[in-house]
Design a protein around this motif. Structure first.
Motif, PDB file in Angstrom:
ATOM      1  N   LYS A 171     -17.353 -10.360   4.938  1.00 13.82           N
ATOM      2  CA  LYS A 171     -18.454 -11.092   4.298  1.00 13.82           C
ATOM      3  C   LYS A 171     -17.995 -12.477   3.838  1.00 13.82           C
ATOM      4  N   THR A 172     -18.942 -13.388   3.777  1.00 12.81           N
ATOM      5  CA  THR A 172     -18.647 -14.736   3.268  1.00 12.81           C
ATOM      6  C   THR A 172     -18.631 -14.681   1.738  1.00 12.81           C
ATOM      7  N   GLN A 229     -22.141 -14.193   0.442  1.00 16.18           N
ATOM      8  CA  GLN A 229     -22.632 -12.821   0.606  1.00 16.18           C
ATOM      9  C   GLN A 229     -22.016 -11.896  -0.450  1.00 16.18           C
ATOM     10  N   ILE A 230     -20.752 -12.105  -0.751  1.00 13.00           N
ATOM     11  CA  ILE A 230     -20.084 -11.296  -1.768  1.00 13.00           C
ATOM     12  C   ILE A 230     -20.689 -11.561  -3.137  1.00 13.00           C
ATOM     13  N   ARG A 237     -23.739 -12.479  -3.781  1.00 11.48           N
ATOM     14  CA  ARG A 237     -25.051 -11.811  -3.825  1.00 11.48           C
ATOM     15  C   ARG A 237     -24.884 -10.301  -3.982  1.00 11.48           C
ATOM     16  N   LEU A 238     -23.958  -9.718  -3.240  1.00 14.43           N
ATOM     17  CA  LEU A 238     -23.733  -8.274  -3.266  1.00 14.43           C
ATOM     18  C   LEU A 238     -23.373  -7.778  -4.669  1.00 14.43           C
ATOM     19  N   ILE A 297     -16.701  -5.592   0.965  1.00 11.56           N
ATOM     20  CA  ILE A 297     -16.388  -7.025   1.024  1.00 11.56           C
ATOM     21  C   ILE A 297     -15.973  -7.451   2.431  1.00 11.56           C
ATOM     22  N   LYS A 298     -15.339  -6.541   3.157  1.00  8.16           N
ATOM     23  CA  LYS A 298     -14.741  -6.852   4.461  1.00  8.16           C
ATOM     24  C   LYS A 298     -15.739  -7.555   5.389  1.00  8.16           C
TER      25      LYS A 298
END
Length: 187
Positions: free
Chosen positions: A154-155, A158-159, A161-162, A151-152
């Motif tokens: 990331k927007t 983005q999180i 989506r991940l 997570i570090k």
């Protein structure tokens, strides 16, 4: 002088007796039984299995117990947990600094631990559940640190989506939440 020799012999005998007991404990094995149907269990050194507070509590409650059922843990995950416990029996895991200083796990933990948690996301989350259920704090810390490293930096998008998280906020709701929590983005 004679008394000194006698005392030394007693101390040596007592030391050998104590070592014998330690060897006996190290040789003891427990059978950890996963939730898988027909699982015959996984043999593990008692010393390693006691890293789990759950296992330790069961064993302390019933000294004769050698089979520990773990109905919330899958066999494939239990095998990985056992690998972790066996490795860290004689190689204690180092404390993980919080907050993480880097998203690169090799900079945060030992190479062995970094490789251990370099697994597909579904396996990682199963390991978190198993570590939590079995109460293995160092493994729980390690697996949660891995998620934190993912997570570090990331927007939120983005999180999402991940981790395949659906955004159920309307644009107006999302803006209101961002305004309320502006302090979190500033840090």
């Amino acid at each position: 002088m004679e008394e000194s020799k006698h005392s030394k012999k007693e101390a040596k005998d007592q030391k050998q007796e104590t070592q014998g007991l330690d060897d006996e404990v190290e040789d003891e094995r427990l059978l950890l039984i996963s939730q898988d149907k027909g699982c015959k269990g996984y043999s593990v050194a008692k010393k390693a299995a006691l890293m789990s507070t759950l296992v330790k509590t069961v064993v302390e409650g019933d000294k004769e117990s050698t089979e520990i059922p773990l109905p919330n843990v899958k066999g494939s995950i239990l095998r990985k947990v056992i690998t972790y416990m066996e490795y860290h029996t004689d190689t204690p895991p180092k404390e993980i600094e919080k907050p993480l200083k880097s998203p690169n796990m090799s900079e945060v933990v030992s190479d062995w631990d970094a490789d251990f948690v370099n697994v597909p996301q579904d396996v990682l989350f199963e390991l978190i559940l198993a570590a939590n259920y079995m109460d293995i704090k160092p493994l729980l810390d390690l697996t949660c640190a891995k998620v934190a490293s993912m997570i570090k930096g990331k927007t939120p998008e983005q999180i999402r989506r991940l981790f395949h998280i659906q955004n159920d906020f309307s644009p107006q709701e999302e803006e209101a939440v961002r305004a309320e929590n502006k302090w979190a983005e500033d840090s």
